[in-house]
Design a protein around this motif. Structure first.
Motif, PDB file in Angstrom:
ATOM      1  N   VAL A  98       4.200  -4.179  -7.143  1.00 24.55           N
ATOM      2  CA  VAL A  98       5.042  -4.137  -5.939  1.00 24.55           C
ATOM      3  C   VAL A  98       5.160  -5.526  -5.324  1.00 24.55           C
ATOM      4  O   VAL A  98       6.267  -5.983  -4.987  1.00 24.55           O
ATOM      5  CB  VAL A  98       4.502  -3.111  -4.918  1.00 24.55           C
ATOM      6  CG1 VAL A  98       5.224  -3.227  -3.582  1.00 24.55           C
ATOM      7  CG2 VAL A  98       4.618  -1.702  -5.472  1.00 24.55           C
ATOM      8  N   THR A  99       4.040  -6.224  -5.195  1.00 24.38           N
ATOM      9  CA  THR A  99       4.047  -7.564  -4.610  1.00 24.38           C
ATOM     10  C   THR A  99       4.884  -8.521  -5.445  1.00 24.38           C
ATOM     11  O   THR A  99       5.713  -9.269  -4.905  1.00 24.38           O
ATOM     12  CB  THR A  99       2.609  -8.097  -4.464  1.00 24.38           C
ATOM     13  OG1 THR A  99       1.856  -7.189  -3.657  1.00 24.38           O
ATOM     14  CG2 THR A  99       2.589  -9.480  -3.845  1.00 24.38           C
ATOM     15  N   VAL A 117       8.616  -7.698  -5.021  1.00 25.69           N
ATOM     16  CA  VAL A 117       9.121  -8.087  -3.699  1.00 25.69           C
ATOM     17  C   VAL A 117       9.294  -9.603  -3.632  1.00 25.69           C
ATOM     18  O   VAL A 117      10.317 -10.110  -3.151  1.00 25.69           O
ATOM     19  CB  VAL A 117       8.200  -7.570  -2.570  1.00 25.69           C
ATOM     20  CG1 VAL A 117       8.540  -8.207  -1.229  1.00 25.69           C
ATOM     21  CG2 VAL A 117       8.279  -6.052  -2.472  1.00 25.69           C
TER      22      VAL A 117
END
Length: 129
Positions: free
Chosen positions: A103-104, A107
């Motif tokens: 996810v990081t 993003v």
């Protein structure tokens, strides 16, 4: 309306922030991204150094009276290569395998892609004016 110089400064801040993290805590970054198959700490550290150099170069360009089109294309290409590398790592399941890591990374890749696009769009707008 945001200017090219402001976008370059935002990109520089991003590179300097992540470059510092990668250079200072490469092992922690590697484990955050993948507990089972972490990337080599030396690779993370080297990426941090490159990001720090790129951030400095972006700041230099941002403070030029008129940043060169060639430098803007160079910086945007680097941003798009970062996005591509992130996608290869995530999709390939290599080095980025934890949920938070994926996810990081995605993003950050979205933000980096936006910076690359914004550099090109603001360059285009400012050269037409």
């Amino acid at each position: 309306m945001i200017t090219l110089k402001q976008v370059l400064k935002l990109n520089a801040a991003s590179c300097l922030m992540f470059g510092s993290l990668f250079a200072v805590m490469p092992s922690s970054i590697a484990v955050f991204l993948s507990e089972s198959q972490p990337l080599p700490s030396l690779l993370i550290w080297a990426t941090g150094i490159v990001l720090l150099l790129n951030g400095g170069h972006l700041l230099w360009a941002a403070y030029q009276s008129k940043p060169s089109r060639h430098w803007i294309f160079y910086f945007s290409a680097g941003d798009f290569l970062w996005v591509l590398a992130t996608l290869v790592l995530v999709v390939g399941g290599f080095g980025v395998t934890t949920t938070f890591g994926i996810v990081t990374a995605l993003v950050i890749a979205l933000v980096v892609a936006e910076l690359g696009i914004m550099q090109l769009l603001t360059l285009r707008r400012e050269t037409r004016a």
